[in-house]
Design a protein around this motif. Structure first.
Motif, mmCIF file in Angstrom:
data_model
loop_
_atom_site.group_PDB
_atom_site.id
_atom_site.type_symbol
_atom_site.label_atom_id
_atom_site.label_comp_id
_atom_site.label_asym_id
_atom_site.label_seq_id
_atom_site.Cartn_x
_atom_site.Cartn_y
_atom_site.Cartn_z
ATOM 1 N N LEU A 3 0.842 -1.197 0.000
ATOM 2 C CA LEU A 3 0.000 0.000 0.000
ATOM 3 C C LEU A 3 0.872 1.239 0.000
ATOM 4 N N GLU A 4 0.479 2.208 -0.800
ATOM 5 C CA GLU A 4 1.205 3.468 -0.847
ATOM 6 C C GLU A 4 1.009 4.246 0.455
ATOM 7 N N PRO A 5 2.096 4.700 1.056
ATOM 8 C CA PRO A 5 1.964 5.553 2.235
ATOM 9 C C PRO A 5 1.235 6.850 1.878
ATOM 10 N N PHE A 6 0.527 7.392 2.836
ATOM 11 C CA PHE A 6 -0.251 8.613 2.600
ATOM 12 C C PHE A 6 -0.331 9.415 3.884
ATOM 13 N N VAL A 7 -0.617 10.686 3.742
ATOM 14 C CA VAL A 7 -0.808 11.576 4.881
ATOM 15 C C VAL A 7 -1.650 12.752 4.395
ATOM 16 N N LEU A 8 -2.447 13.268 5.276
ATOM 17 C CA LEU A 8 -3.206 14.484 5.004
ATOM 18 C C LEU A 8 -2.899 15.489 6.098
ATOM 19 N N LYS A 9 -3.156 16.741 5.841
ATOM 20 C CA LYS A 9 -2.979 17.754 6.868
ATOM 21 C C LYS A 9 -4.103 17.564 7.886
ATOM 22 N N GLY A 10 -3.723 17.261 9.100
ATOM 23 C CA GLY A 10 -4.719 16.981 10.134
ATOM 24 C C GLY A 10 -4.468 17.761 11.395
ATOM 25 N N PRO A 51 -2.115 2.464 -5.022
ATOM 26 C CA PRO A 51 -1.970 3.902 -4.797
ATOM 27 C C PRO A 51 -3.102 4.410 -3.907
ATOM 28 N N LEU A 52 -2.756 5.186 -2.912
ATOM 29 C CA LEU A 52 -3.752 5.728 -1.979
ATOM 30 C C LEU A 52 -3.620 7.234 -1.796
ATOM 31 N N LYS A 53 -2.408 7.755 -1.930
ATOM 32 C CA LYS A 53 -2.127 9.147 -1.596
ATOM 33 C C LYS A 53 -3.009 10.124 -2.376
ATOM 34 N N GLU A 54 -3.034 9.991 -3.686
ATOM 35 C CA GLU A 54 -3.791 10.936 -4.508
ATOM 36 C C GLU A 54 -5.296 10.840 -4.228
ATOM 37 N N GLU A 55 -5.787 9.625 -4.035
ATOM 38 C CA GLU A 55 -7.214 9.473 -3.769
ATOM 39 C C GLU A 55 -7.594 10.097 -2.425
ATOM 40 N N LEU A 82 -12.143 2.767 2.782
ATOM 41 C CA LEU A 82 -11.498 3.063 1.505
ATOM 42 C C LEU A 82 -10.270 2.173 1.298
ATOM 43 N N ILE A 83 -9.432 2.073 2.310
ATOM 44 C CA ILE A 83 -8.229 1.237 2.223
ATOM 45 C C ILE A 83 -8.623 -0.220 1.971
ATOM 46 N N ALA A 84 -9.611 -0.712 2.696
ATOM 47 C CA ALA A 84 -10.059 -2.095 2.538
ATOM 48 C C ALA A 84 -10.583 -2.353 1.129
ATOM 49 N N GLU A 85 -11.334 -1.408 0.585
ATOM 50 C CA GLU A 85 -11.860 -1.567 -0.774
ATOM 51 C C GLU A 85 -10.736 -1.627 -1.797
ATOM 52 N N ARG A 86 -9.744 -0.750 -1.679
ATOM 53 C CA ARG A 86 -8.638 -0.747 -2.631
ATOM 54 C C ARG A 86 -7.769 -1.999 -2.476
ATOM 55 N N LEU A 87 -7.612 -2.461 -1.243
ATOM 56 C CA LEU A 87 -6.850 -3.680 -0.990
ATOM 57 C C LEU A 87 -7.574 -4.896 -1.586
ATOM 58 N N GLU A 88 -8.877 -4.962 -1.402
ATOM 59 C CA GLU A 88 -9.664 -6.054 -1.972
ATOM 60 C C GLU A 88 -9.564 -6.055 -3.502
ATOM 61 N N GLU A 89 -9.676 -4.881 -4.117
ATOM 62 C CA GLU A 89 -9.546 -4.774 -5.573
ATOM 63 C C GLU A 89 -8.197 -5.325 -6.042
ATOM 64 N N ALA A 90 -7.130 -4.964 -5.350
ATOM 65 C CA ALA A 90 -5.799 -5.450 -5.718
ATOM 66 C C ALA A 90 -5.699 -6.953 -5.521
ATOM 67 N N PHE A 91 -6.264 -7.454 -4.431
ATOM 68 C CA PHE A 91 -6.224 -8.889 -4.135
ATOM 69 C C PHE A 91 -6.951 -9.680 -5.221
ATOM 70 N N LEU A 92 -8.073 -9.191 -5.678
ATOM 71 C CA LEU A 92 -8.860 -9.900 -6.676
ATOM 72 C C LEU A 92 -8.184 -9.906 -8.050
ATOM 73 N N LYS A 93 -7.242 -8.998 -8.284
ATOM 74 C CA LYS A 93 -6.518 -8.946 -9.554
ATOM 75 C C LYS A 93 -5.333 -9.918 -9.594
ATOM 76 N N ILE A 94 -4.951 -10.453 -8.444
ATOM 77 C CA ILE A 94 -3.813 -11.370 -8.383
ATOM 78 C C ILE A 94 -4.205 -12.678 -9.059
ATOM 79 N N LYS A 95 -3.330 -13.133 -9.904
ATOM 80 C CA LYS A 95 -3.597 -14.390 -10.630
ATOM 81 C C LYS A 95 -2.837 -15.543 -10.038
#
Length: 95
Positions: A3-10, A51-55, A82-95
Motif C-alpha cells: 500500500l502506498e503511504p499517505f498523509v493528510l494535513k490533520g 496507490p492511496l495518496k492521490e485518492e 477506503l483502504i479495505a476496498e482498494r486492498l480487496e480490488e488489488a487482491f482480486l486482480k492477483i492471478k
C-alpha cells in the motif's frame, strides 16, 4: 500487495496528541519519499502496488481531511473502508 503511504494535513484530535499540521512540511516531504520507495520495491519484486495518496488527497479536498484521517495519519472508519476496498480490488486482480 504493498500500500502506498499517505498523509493528510490533520489537526489535533480531541483526546490529545498532535495532528500533522504541526509539522506539515516534514510530513508532506517525507511521505513522497516513502511512497516512491514502496513503489520501487513493488516494481522490483513484481508485487501489486495500491496507490492511496492521490485518492485521499482528492477526497480530503472534497469532503474534508478529518472525514478520512483523524489526525492526518490514522484512518477514520471511512478511511479504513477506503483502504479495505482498494486492498480487496488489488487482491482480486492477483492471478
Amino acid at each position: 500487495i504493498l500500500l502506498e503511504p499517505f498523509v493528510l494535513k490533520g489537526t489535533t484530535p480531541p483526546w490529545g496528541g498532535q495532528g500533522t499540521d504541526v509539522h506539515w512540511e516534514k510530513f508532506e516531504k517525507d511521505i513522497v519519499i516513502r511512497a516512491e520507495i514502496v513503489k520501487r520495491i513493488a516494481e522490483k519484486y513484481n508485487l501489486s502496488f495500491v496507490p492511496l495518496k492521490e485518492e485521499f488527497e482528492t477526497l480530503g479536498k472534497k469532503y474534508g481531511n478529518d472525514v478520512w484521517l483523524v489526525d492526518g495519519v490514522h484512518p477514520t472508519p471511512a478511511g479504513h473502508k477506503l483502504i479495505a476496498e482498494r486492498l480487496e480490488e488489488a487482491f482480486l486482480k492477483i492471478k
